[in-house]
Design a protein around this motif. Sequence first.
Motif, PDB file in Angstrom:
ATOM      1  N   PHE A 470      40.514 -38.754  18.436  1.00 48.80           N
ATOM      2  CA  PHE A 470      39.566 -38.633  16.756  1.00 48.80           C
ATOM      3  C   PHE A 470      38.226 -39.195  17.083  1.00 48.80           C
ATOM      4  N   ASP A 471      37.732 -40.148  18.469  1.00 45.12           N
ATOM      5  CA  ASP A 471      37.286 -40.407  18.646  1.00 45.12           C
ATOM      6  C   ASP A 471      35.891 -39.098  18.929  1.00 45.12           C
ATOM      7  N   ASN A 472      37.016 -38.468  19.587  1.00 46.65           N
ATOM      8  CA  ASN A 472      35.380 -37.042  20.004  1.00 46.65           C
ATOM      9  C   ASN A 472      35.368 -36.385  18.611  1.00 46.65           C
ATOM     10  N   ALA A 473      35.998 -36.246  18.548  1.00 45.92           N
ATOM     11  CA  ALA A 473      35.520 -35.596  16.498  1.00 45.92           C
ATOM     12  C   ALA A 473      34.970 -36.169  15.899  1.00 45.92           C
ATOM     13  N   ALA A 474      34.932 -37.633  15.603  1.00 42.38           N
ATOM     14  CA  ALA A 474      33.533 -37.789  15.313  1.00 42.38           C
ATOM     15  C   ALA A 474      32.928 -38.154  15.382  1.00 42.38           C
ATOM     16  N   ALA A 475      32.453 -37.708  17.358  1.00 41.47           N
ATOM     17  CA  ALA A 475      31.450 -37.972  17.528  1.00 41.47           C
ATOM     18  C   ALA A 475      30.453 -36.247  17.836  1.00 41.47           C
ATOM     19  N   GLU A 476      31.747 -35.243  17.524  1.00 45.48           N
ATOM     20  CA  GLU A 476      31.131 -33.382  17.383  1.00 45.48           C
ATOM     21  C   GLU A 476      30.553 -33.551  16.155  1.00 45.48           C
ATOM     22  N   HIS A 477      31.213 -34.550  14.451  1.00 39.31           N
ATOM     23  CA  HIS A 477      31.822 -34.171  13.356  1.00 39.31           C
ATOM     24  C   HIS A 477      30.287 -34.747  13.032  1.00 39.31           C
ATOM     25  N   HIS A 478      29.115 -36.037  13.343  1.00 33.78           N
ATOM     26  CA  HIS A 478      28.190 -36.316  13.436  1.00 33.78           C
ATOM     27  C   HIS A 478      27.222 -35.349  13.672  1.00 33.78           C
ATOM     28  N   ALA A 479      27.649 -34.665  14.949  1.00 35.80           N
ATOM     29  CA  ALA A 479      26.313 -33.936  16.037  1.00 35.80           C
ATOM     30  C   ALA A 479      25.961 -32.913  15.120  1.00 35.80           C
ATOM     31  N   ILE A 480      26.895 -32.107  14.461  1.00 39.18           N
ATOM     32  CA  ILE A 480      26.903 -30.933  13.504  1.00 39.18           C
ATOM     33  C   ILE A 480      26.090 -31.301  12.718  1.00 39.18           C
ATOM     34  N   ARG A 481      26.337 -32.968  11.643  1.00 42.21           N
ATOM     35  CA  ARG A 481      25.653 -33.245  10.537  1.00 42.21           C
ATOM     36  C   ARG A 481      24.525 -33.622  10.595  1.00 42.21           C
ATOM     37  N   THR A 482      23.627 -34.452  12.382  1.00 39.96           N
ATOM     38  CA  THR A 482      22.660 -35.161  12.050  1.00 39.96           C
ATOM     39  C   THR A 482      22.071 -34.103  12.988  1.00 39.96           C
ATOM     40  N   GLY A 483      22.650 -33.271  14.466  1.00 39.74           N
ATOM     41  CA  GLY A 483      21.884 -32.916  14.780  1.00 39.74           C
ATOM     42  C   GLY A 483      22.052 -31.237  15.032  1.00 39.74           C
ATOM     43  N   VAL A 484      22.931 -30.925  16.512  1.00 41.52           N
ATOM     44  CA  VAL A 484      23.126 -29.850  16.623  1.00 41.52           C
ATOM     45  C   VAL A 484      24.078 -29.096  17.165  1.00 41.52           C
ATOM     46  N   ALA A 485      25.354 -28.409  17.377  1.00 40.79           N
ATOM     47  CA  ALA A 485      26.294 -28.092  17.937  1.00 40.79           C
ATOM     48  C   ALA A 485      26.656 -26.735  18.399  1.00 40.79           C
ATOM     49  N   ILE A 486      27.478 -25.678  18.904  1.00 45.58           N
ATOM     50  CA  ILE A 486      27.707 -24.816  19.182  1.00 45.58           C
ATOM     51  C   ILE A 486      29.540 -25.099  18.996  1.00 45.58           C
ATOM     52  N   TYR A 487      29.922 -23.795  18.517  1.00 41.97           N
ATOM     53  CA  TYR A 487      32.028 -23.721  18.610  1.00 41.97           C
ATOM     54  C   TYR A 487      31.755 -22.403  18.494  1.00 41.97           C
ATOM     55  N   ASP A 488      33.417 -22.538  18.860  1.00 38.67           N
ATOM     56  CA  ASP A 488      33.863 -20.251  19.516  1.00 38.67           C
ATOM     57  C   ASP A 488      34.495 -20.313  18.561  1.00 38.67           C
ATOM     58  N   ALA A 655      18.824 -23.799  26.422  1.00 44.06           N
ATOM     59  CA  ALA A 655      17.340 -24.295  25.409  1.00 44.06           C
ATOM     60  C   ALA A 655      18.231 -26.035  25.201  1.00 44.06           C
ATOM     61  N   GLY A 656      19.159 -25.822  24.673  1.00 40.98           N
ATOM     62  CA  GLY A 656      19.903 -26.547  24.042  1.00 40.98           C
ATOM     63  C   GLY A 656      19.920 -27.842  24.331  1.00 40.98           C
ATOM     64  N   GLN A 657      19.877 -28.013  25.300  1.00 42.44           N
ATOM     65  CA  GLN A 657      19.292 -29.576  25.970  1.00 42.44           C
ATOM     66  C   GLN A 657      18.578 -30.318  25.923  1.00 42.44           C
ATOM     67  N   ASP A 658      17.070 -30.101  25.049  1.00 39.25           N
ATOM     68  CA  ASP A 658      16.161 -30.792  24.447  1.00 39.25           C
ATOM     69  C   ASP A 658      16.275 -31.050  23.366  1.00 39.25           C
ATOM     70  N   PHE A 659      17.386 -30.563  22.511  1.00 41.35           N
ATOM     71  CA  PHE A 659      17.900 -31.238  21.085  1.00 41.35           C
ATOM     72  C   PHE A 659      18.727 -32.027  21.032  1.00 41.35           C
ATOM     73  N   GLY A 660      19.489 -32.328  21.801  1.00 38.28           N
ATOM     74  CA  GLY A 660      20.843 -33.119  21.709  1.00 38.28           C
ATOM     75  C   GLY A 660      22.174 -31.662  21.707  1.00 38.28           C
ATOM     76  N   LEU A 661      22.313 -30.305  22.712  1.00 43.09           N
ATOM     77  CA  LEU A 661      23.212 -30.019  21.966  1.00 43.09           C
ATOM     78  C   LEU A 661      24.673 -30.440  21.951  1.00 43.09           C
ATOM     79  N   THR A 662      25.437 -30.409  21.104  1.00 38.33           N
ATOM     80  CA  THR A 662      26.356 -30.902  21.670  1.00 38.33           C
ATOM     81  C   THR A 662      27.660 -29.595  20.793  1.00 38.33           C
ATOM     82  N   LEU A 663      28.663 -29.421  22.561  1.00 35.34           N
ATOM     83  CA  LEU A 663      30.427 -28.700  22.031  1.00 35.34           C
ATOM     84  C   LEU A 663      30.670 -28.972  20.774  1.00 35.34           C
TER      85      LEU A 663
END
Length: 814
Positions: A470-488, A655-663
């Motif tokens: 649950f907490d992992n998903a919350a962090a991934e969710h907030h990355a999509i809402r506030t930064g950048v994330a990639i998913y397959d 490249a995403g490391q400079d933007f806090g890219l999250t999986l």
Amino acid sequence: MSLPAQARAVIIGGGVIGCSLAYHLAKLGWTDVVLLERKQLTSGTTWHAAGLIAQLRATANMTRLAKYSQELYGRLEEETGIATGFRRVGSITAALTAERHEELRRSAAMARAFGVEIDEIDTGEIARKYPHLNTDGVLGGVYLPRDGQGDPANIALALAKGARQSGAVIAERTKATGVTADGDRITQVHWQAEDGTSGSIAAEHVVNCAGMWGREVGAMLGTDVPLQACEHFYIVSEPIQGLTQLPVLRVPDECAYYKEDAGKLMLGAFEPGAKPWALQGIPQDFEFDQLPEDFDHFEPILEKAVHRMPFLASAGIHTFFNGPESFTPDNAYYMGLCPGRANVWVAAGFNSIGIQSAGGAGMALAQWMNDGEKPFDLGDVDIARAQGFQTNRSYLAARVSETLGLLYADHFPYRQKETARGLRRSPFHDRLAQHGAVFGELAGWERANWFARPGQERRYRYSWGRQNWFDNAAAEHHAIRTGVAIYDMSSFGKLRVEGRDAEAFLNHVCGADLSVPVGRIVYTQFLNARGGIEADVTVTRLTETAYLVVTPAATRRADETWLRRHLGDFNAVITDVTAGEGVLAVMGPKARDLMQVVSPNDFSNASNPFGTAQRIEIGMGEARVHRVSYVGELGWEVYVGADMACHVFDTLWQAGQDFGLTLAGLHVMDTCRAEKAFRHFGHDITCEDHVLEAGLGFAVKTAKPEFIGRDAVLAKREAGLDKRLLQFLLTDAEPLLYHNEPVLRDGQIVGHLSSGAYGHTLGGAVGLGYVPCKGETADQLLSSSYEIDVAGTRVQARASLKPLYDPKSERVKV
């Protein structure tokens, strides 16, 4: 033996399912129906079934079919003179763990939404209703007073007699030996009787009701029917003094069920680690046969049963029975028109619920065959969901050894199958695994559902509360809402439609207008004649004569089948290219910043606005990007050939490391889409949900002169909506929603949630559900007070017709 030379329908298989279909087709006036049974009616699985007839199933329509079965069996004796043994004895399910007790409370809430009579009962009430039970460890349970039991063989024979009375021909000891095909149609069914006679029947329709022979008969008919027989065990005691009529009792935490019959007690089991049987084929002479006893396999169940039902310790065993039953990879049976064939149908693979399902299944399939379209949503069991690879014997042997036991295992949300894994992998699979991906499986695809932190256990720990991710998903969710994330997204279906008539064909099938410029992406639905939704897709125009249709992974084959069945004389070719490209979704407010670093192309609104695609350079390779979003944020779906996929992943990741890219995993795609009120096909939108009532009228362009469902859309606009799909947000942040929770309006149940997830940005659980609204304005609908029943507790909810997150969709278009 003399049989008709032609028939409107030839049914292969004389178990309870085939008999039910013959009965219902004949009732609809199909008097030229022929049923072929290789041996004797009921001689496969039906004769040794337990005969438990329950009402409540996992979805509203499956419950509807089970309730119909009960009603039918109750009146068959009067119609045919054959006693079905049907009695409403009631049923009890007892919980031995807190998690099971929560599941039963949620089931009780679901039953209330489905109109099924149910009572939550405590341990004392269970003991009063079932006085022989040792209640040690029993926490409580549920009681369904209208559940019943019956005589399986006699139910089938009564259905067969009813079919004959209406004109159907039933031929026993007559085997279907082969067929003649012309294109996608079976034209002749060849048969041979045990008396040596043989012949052929010209058939308009052919139906595979062959039970545990369904896979082999399916192959004969040129279709895929993935099922496998397993050994299934029960014992019957000697007569027990003082044992009188009792409810059916299920103790799923001990994998056991109990049924009283004529003063004897039956103990049956759905054990973990089942035993597949006859992997190389069922013996030709199999008829009313039993399999060898395996007491060692059954002993752990019996040991717990003797503790739970103490009188079993002194009661003799009258019968130790081991008989085969067929099971499917997902524990749902198969019904419907088979992909690849225009007139071959199936009803098979009933996973030990054939008796309680047969009446409703026969009725629904007969109606489908008669009308040419489903009577209501049957997506749970539609054969079009089956994948061709699933007929592989090794796959089936591994998977059904698990699925039999899952019938009585805890039905936790997000539960993943553990067997037959690792079959289909995206090009990014190993990269994701290296970064902590925890995979689930869908349609054979291994899909990264969430990402474990370093040192965290990389597996699911299931519960009805907040699971370990649950907490992992919350962090991934907030990355999509506030930064950048990639998913397959590679598992999503990709169907290439190309040819001279591709545009005209897609305009015929789709509700939206596909006469768009090259590079344009269109969100649309395939509609049926009633305006119901058969598919929910995006269509991208690649060239003047080629389009790419992107579908959910679970419905790729069904969507392709729908397209092929409506291709007609259009000059177009449909090709499944799913495995050819990997797809990474790059989502979040910083998505453009990242894309501009890895590619020299222009990702501005001027060059690549929302709803458009373009070819790009990326790293040292090339790809195609689609600017769309299922999570409600700025982003691109990057389509890249499988050969360059890992290079593109590495380029983005570095490249995403400079933007806090999250999986991110696909659980988060679901939580984000729920906040945005994006519909989920199969839950929020189905073939019986009108596109306007689903709130998707914007995706339908009736200015087009012709498309499937156009008249129904215009008629609904004229008549007004009967129901509307609302979004609900719980005002209490603690409870969780999944689906099927009852929706209460001003204190009265008016529907149930079609889907649910946790809204990490909104701060509470979110659900979607239909609410009746005939004659009401939107303001009237929203002026009411709404609650959601969560396991018996009513929780206040905020209702909205517009998405509660970014209602104007400004974030995706920034």
